[in-house]
Design an enzyme around this catalytic site. Structure first.
Site, PDB file in Angstrom:
ATOM      1  N   GLY A   1      32.692  25.723   0.824  1.00  0.00           N
ATOM      2  CA  GLY A   1      32.513  27.006   0.137  1.00  0.00           C
ATOM      3  C   GLY A   1      32.603  26.921  -1.369  1.00  0.00           C
ATOM      4  O   GLY A   1      32.749  27.934  -2.039  1.00  0.00           O
TER       5      GLY A   1
ATOM      6  N   SER B   1      28.001  22.815   0.938  1.00  0.00           N
ATOM      7  CA  SER B   1      28.676  22.126   2.051  1.00  0.00           C
ATOM      8  C   SER B   1      28.112  22.595   3.395  1.00  0.00           C
ATOM      9  O   SER B   1      27.830  21.775   4.280  1.00  0.00           O
ATOM     10  CB  SER B   1      30.177  22.378   2.001  1.00  0.00           C
ATOM     11  OG  SER B   1      30.440  23.765   1.942  1.00  0.00           O
ATOM     12  N   SER B   2      27.930  23.902   3.555  1.00  0.00           N
ATOM     13  CA  SER B   2      27.475  24.393   4.863  1.00  0.00           C
ATOM     14  C   SER B   2      26.065  23.908   5.152  1.00  0.00           C
ATOM     15  O   SER B   2      25.764  23.471   6.268  1.00  0.00           O
ATOM     16  CB  SER B   2      27.559  25.914   4.932  1.00  0.00           C
ATOM     17  OG  SER B   2      26.821  26.500   3.897  1.00  0.00           O
TER      18      SER B   2
ATOM     19  N   PRO C   1      33.317  20.000  -1.165  1.00  0.00           N
ATOM     20  CA  PRO C   1      34.323  21.025  -0.882  1.00  0.00           C
ATOM     21  C   PRO C   1      33.718  22.208  -0.140  1.00  0.00           C
ATOM     22  O   PRO C   1      32.619  22.659  -0.466  1.00  0.00           O
ATOM     23  CB  PRO C   1      34.823  21.445  -2.267  1.00  0.00           C
ATOM     24  CG  PRO C   1      33.822  20.945  -3.239  1.00  0.00           C
ATOM     25  CD  PRO C   1      33.118  19.785  -2.605  1.00  0.00           C
TER      26      PRO C   1
ATOM     27  N   ASP D   1      19.183  26.137  -0.181  1.00  0.00           N
ATOM     28  CA  ASP D   1      20.230  25.132   0.087  1.00  0.00           C
ATOM     29  C   ASP D   1      19.791  24.147   1.171  1.00  0.00           C
ATOM     30  O   ASP D   1      19.969  22.931   1.044  1.00  0.00           O
ATOM     31  CB  ASP D   1      21.524  25.809   0.553  1.00  0.00           C
ATOM     32  CG  ASP D   1      22.196  26.608  -0.544  1.00  0.00           C
ATOM     33  OD1 ASP D   1      21.502  27.003  -1.499  1.00  0.00           O
ATOM     34  OD2 ASP D   1      23.412  26.854  -0.445  1.00  0.00           O
TER      35      ASP D   1
HETATM   36  C1  MEV Z   1      24.415  30.061  -2.174  1.00  0.00           C
HETATM   37  O1  MEV Z   1      24.590  28.642  -2.213  1.00  0.00           O
HETATM   38  C2  MEV Z   1      23.175  30.441  -2.934  1.00  0.00           C
HETATM   39  C3  MEV Z   1      22.796  31.918  -2.854  1.00  0.00           C
HETATM   40  O2  MEV Z   1      21.613  32.075  -3.651  1.00  0.00           O
HETATM   41  C4  MEV Z   1      22.544  32.364  -1.425  1.00  0.00           C
HETATM   42  C5  MEV Z   1      21.292  31.720  -0.842  1.00  0.00           C
HETATM   43  O3  MEV Z   1      20.378  31.336  -1.582  1.00  0.00           O
HETATM   44  O4  MEV Z   1      21.214  31.650   0.397  1.00  0.00           O
HETATM   45  C6  MEV Z   1      23.880  32.797  -3.458  1.00  0.00           C
END
Ligand code: MEV
Length: 338
Positions: free
Chosen positions: A114, A119-120, A112, A164
């Site tokens: 966001g 996902s990104s 999904p 990520d």
């Molecule tokens: C976002 O999936 C995870 C965060 O820690 C941002 C990041 O690590 O780039 C909130």
């Protein structure tokens, strides 16, 4: 035509704090984004993105990125997705030293948009991989992870960690602390995911935490405490036998740390009623622990439960749109069609 896929992820521990140099442990899950790339004769980029969500809505977008897509999903999500694809194209062009390369790109995703499942990152990793292969300049995995991180960094106004994108590239469980990214061994953790059907805005959520951190010492200490939780979790994982079912004691201890991590994220203002309701539904159904995963604000929670109970309880939780079990994806980015 080249086709690559990359997995989404859950954070066992450490989102948000990782942005400030604390360690985090994301784990790749068997939900993938797949990107198909066909080089064009001209320098245009055409993107078609179907099924960018888990619950089956369809984004039909055709045209040069930046054109007005005709879609029935929230505009910000589509714009964000197109921003990531644009950034991936810029990285692929730079890596292959082909600044005028044009592509027809098709994106499909089981993750999904966001929703906290990466996902990104998965789209960016698979996109750069497929595009550089299409240009005859495939990247080694560490360079791919670095390029994908740069793409996310650019789209998220400098508010991104490597967690990520590294996790999606390498697969399995990883440990990220600043620029230090490693794969780590992990047992077969029984992840259950609850999805509220919504999404958080990563940039805004990260900015909110940054403001709290600058304003209050105790918010900075909360982020440092998340780092302590992660270090404790890592110590537990390092004692476990990789790729086996974890003992009930290990699950109980990891679950306690997940609960603690969720509480700290709530204190930082990144949880949501729907996320808290899903966390409690899973805990009350007997999950060893549960927490939000990713940036928060809406999206997904992750629980540890070997039994079907948490999933069933989540399915009956009003704020939960979908619940599913997710296997650890041992494979990161992969070529689906050369
Ligand atoms: C976002 O999936 C995870 C965060 O820690 C941002 C990041 O690590 O780039 C909130």
């Amino acid at each position: 035509m080249t086709v690559s896929s990359a997995p989404g992820k859950v954070y066992l521990f450490g989102e948000h704090a990782v942005v400030y140099g604390e360690p985090a442990v994301p784990c790749a899950i068997e939900r993938r984004a797949t990107v198909e790339v066909v080089p064009r004769e001209d320098d245009h980029v055409r993107v078609r993105a179907d099924d960018l969500s888990l619950n089956g809505f369809t984004v039909e977008y055709e045209g040069r990125t930046g054109d007005d897509p005709d879609v029935d999903v929230p505009r910000p999500l589509v714009e964000a997705a197109m921003g990531y694809i644009d950034a991936a194209v810029r990285q692929a062009r730079a890596a292959a030293e082909a600044p005028a390369a044009g592509f027809d790109i098709t994106v499909r995703s089981e993750i999904p948009l966001g929703g906290g499942l990466g996902s990104s990152a998965a789209v960016v990793v698979a996109g750069i991989d497929a595009a550089t292969r299409a240009l005859g300049e495939p990247l080694e995995k560490r360079e791919l992870a670095d390029r994908a991180y740069r793409a996310e960094f650019e789209v998220q106004d400098g508010q991104a960690s490597r967690a990520d994108t590294f996790c999606s590239t390498m697969g399995g469980a990883v440990r990220v602390e600043g620029d230090d990214c490693r794969t780590i061994e992990a047992p077969n953790l029984p992840f259950v995911i609850g999805f509220d059907g919504g999404a958080g805005e990563t940039g805004e959520l990260v900015s909110g935490v940054r403001e709290l951190r600058e304003r209050y010492d105790f918010a900075a200490e909360t982020l440092a405490t998340i780092g302590d939780v992660v270090r404790n979790g890592e110590a537990l994982l390092s004692e476990a036998i990789p790729e086996t079912d974890p003992s009930p004691e290990l699950l109980a201890d990891l679950g306690d740390l997940m609960d603690f991590n969720h509480g700290l994220l709530s204190a930082l203002g990144v949880s949501a009623r729907s996320l808290d309701e899903m966390v409690w539904a899973a805990r009350e159904a007997g999950a060893h622990g549960a927490k939000l995963t990713g940036a928060g604000g809406g999206g997904c929670i992750v629980a540890l439960d070997r039994t079907p109970e948490s999933r069933t309880a989540l399915e009956f939780t009003p704020g939960c749109q979908r619940a599913f079990r997710a296997e650890l994806a041992t494979e990161g980015v992969r070529v689906e069609e050369a």
